[in-house]
Design a protein around this motif. Sequence first.
Motif, PDB file in Angstrom:
ATOM      1  N   VAL A 627       0.857  -1.183   0.000  1.00 49.29           N
ATOM      2  CA  VAL A 627       0.000   0.000   0.000  1.00 49.29           C
ATOM      3  C   VAL A 627       0.892   1.231   0.000  1.00 49.29           C
ATOM      4  N   THR A 628       0.281   2.393  -0.090  1.00 48.25           N
ATOM      5  CA  THR A 628       1.039   3.644  -0.002  1.00 48.25           C
ATOM      6  C   THR A 628       1.152   4.052   1.460  1.00 48.25           C
ATOM      7  N   PRO A 629       2.111   4.932   1.804  1.00 51.16           N
ATOM      8  CA  PRO A 629       2.264   5.358   3.207  1.00 51.16           C
ATOM      9  C   PRO A 629       0.999   5.956   3.807  1.00 51.16           C
ATOM     10  N   ARG A 630       0.164   6.573   2.997  1.00 51.15           N
ATOM     11  CA  ARG A 630      -1.075   7.160   3.526  1.00 51.15           C
ATOM     12  C   ARG A 630      -2.007   6.084   4.074  1.00 51.15           C
ATOM     13  N   ASN A 631      -1.889   4.857   3.566  1.00 52.20           N
ATOM     14  CA  ASN A 631      -2.740   3.756   4.026  1.00 52.20           C
ATOM     15  C   ASN A 631      -2.040   2.893   5.089  1.00 52.20           C
ATOM     16  N   ALA A 632      -0.978   3.434   5.672  1.00 54.82           N
ATOM     17  CA  ALA A 632      -0.318   2.786   6.808  1.00 54.82           C
ATOM     18  C   ALA A 632      -0.067   3.835   7.866  1.00 54.82           C
ATOM     19  N   PRO A 633      -1.145   4.430   8.417  1.00 54.68           N
ATOM     20  CA  PRO A 633      -0.979   5.535   9.374  1.00 54.68           C
ATOM     21  C   PRO A 633      -0.231   5.096  10.617  1.00 54.68           C
TER      22      PRO A 633
END
Length: 818
Positions: A627-633
Amino acid sequence: MLSTTLSTLRTRWITFVGSFVALSVGVALIAVMGLALASSVDAPDRGPERFAAVPVVVKGQDTLEVPTSIGDRTQKLAQPRAVPEAAVAKLRDLGTVVEDRSFPVRTEGGPADLVGHPWSTAAFAPYKLDAGRAPEAADEVVVSGAWARPGTRVRTDGGTVRVVGTVAGLGFENAVFYTDTRAAELSPRSLRLVVDADAAAVRKALHGSEGVQVLTGDARRYADADPDRDSEALTAMTAMFGTAGGVTGFVSVFVVASTFAFAVAQRRREFGLLRTAGAAPGQIRRMVVYEALAVGVLASAAGCVLGSYGAPKLAKWAVDESLAPSWFTIGDYTWPYHMAFWTGLFVALCGVLAASWRAGRTGPTEALREASVDTRTMTWGRWLFGAALLITAAATLALALVTNPGDLLQRKTYVSRPMLLITAVALLAPVLVRPLTRLIAWLPAQLPGAGGMLVRENAAAGVRRTAAVAAPVLVTVALAGSLLGATATLNEARATEVREQTAADFVVTPADDAGFDEATLKRLRAVSGTEVSASSSSAVYVLEESLALIRSDARADDPEALAATAHLPLAAGKVSDLDDDSIIVNEEWEKHTVGERVDVWLGDGTRKSLKIAAVMTIGTGNNGVYVTPRNAPAAPVDRVDVRLDDGADTATVAAGLREAVRASSGEVLTRDAWVRATYPETNRTTRMGFFLVLGIALLYTGISLANTMVMATSDRVRDLAVLRLAGATRWQVLRLVGAEALMVVTVGGLLGALVAGLNLMGMWSALGLLSVWTPIKIPWATLAAAMGACAVLAVISAVAPAGLSLRRRAVELAGVHE
């Protein structure tokens, strides 16, 4: 017939002692594993530790609960949430709120498991100063235990600090206490709060607040570090002892049945004499069964007694090796004794069942036989069961390769599969004994003298004896090759898979779980001549078939950097299509079509619908998702992949990377070094569990091998006397006996290697179908050690009784009657 049975037990005591020892040891091992397994079911009630002195603890959401038609499904969140600010504001209206923080601390010369906390939380355990004072400056700390005294300066990953006080350790952690301000700098996120207020008032104030847990009473232990360690330890112990118990039961049944069958087969001429004297076939069968019943009852009882002494020693070993918690002991259980006793008796009776039928068919003419050549060793029942098991093993392997090759990589599969093949090969062993012995002894038989020829012909003629002695060696070699070879091959496959997927030249990792801060990442990106990819470890949860909540390891990365530093094994789609609204999954997912949307929960429990941008192959099962970093808060950066630009100097870049992470104590490794460090071997619990299994198998093999060799040699006294009368010297006869023992061990080793090879070929084929090509790893050193131990024991067990018997005159030995 009962009196005949008792007389037989008295006169053929060597044969029955061998069966007694084999069975009693087998029952003891089953009892030990049963007691260990029963004792690993329940954990003692553990109270709160770090928060034992406070009435209430408030923590954020750390589990994901998803309702289904058959009840809620839960998973532990990869990134637990902090207590919401709105909830914190409500708590501050009730009283003083103290934020708890926990973070790893690395030192030179201190304990490896140091944990940092704010000093204001020391009273929660409670910790009390026994020397010095509380910390007042950023470079001052208080430590638990006696590893450092006040005034000592200690270098840590957060800078050099001075110990100004000590507290007595409480046993559950090694703590380092900083000032509250410094602890907040080292660990900005706080997941737990302690409020100085009544629990009822706290619950009332937070009523209706989402993502908040109020813990009181024994529930406060869920705020401790790793509150599930007891249940996880129990699960690991149950798996270890369950595997060891299953293998122990199999080995015991296998070897005991073989020993009893061989003991009956030795007595053909005795049965022939009884038939000549008028005994009916049914009487012969009943006599054999009565003998097995008498030996079985006595041996099973003795085995239960041995098991009661052995189980506490196993528990102590497991605790000493850190495979079990310190509280683990053997409980007061009775069912393992019942299971072991009745299993032993059942095995003893089953072991002679087929042999007793064959004994009843013995004709009176057998009493006149002088030749020891075995005939009709392969009965129709042995052919039937051996062929059926072999076909079943082949069919299940083929079915798994066609339908689900990944199942062959599971531990439960590669532990259980060898059992089926071992039994099949052992049943068909008499078919293979003669060609194997002739092949092995071909060269020695060509040498001058009759020794090589006699070894070959004796082993080939005594098929039952050779097969019975080779059986325990077969089990040991097959298990060692299959279990250790499977884990080594799987580890190599995983390392190969990661190596092929990593296009970076260097991998940079942080010193602790806190990850890299922004300043360090900025310095890494500033190193010239590189392409840098900073990624985070997280998780994604998906509800499969509307029933199972599945956790998939996720790696969060920028798509462009990911494409430059990784070669993902894509089956469909493109890495460049990954964005904040999409996800890369693997073929294990229920939904794995490019463009299809899938509902997932992110690492912090946030629900989101994402589009599938690409699909990876399954591989060894470690591909996870991207996933992208935004989806790994809230996931910290725990890995930085660095790829060199064309023309960049490797040494210069490496020096620049090391300088960039010097302040944060990061480690810079080449790709191959990182793969070796990250995927070195099987986890310690699994590895020690396998060594426990193999240790038991080798111990039991040694005892059974010694028993069977003594039984076989004592039955050949007249054969040895004939050799002496024919002109052979005592030492020539002993050398012949030793060479025959080595021959039989070699036969067992080759059959065991055949079983191990077939099992490993199945795993290798499964890996190939999963697009992971790796060589088969065979534990040659372990196999050689096992074979060497078996050979030494077999030679001693054969030569010693032969040497004792040859102390009598050959004429007297030749006249000995059974």
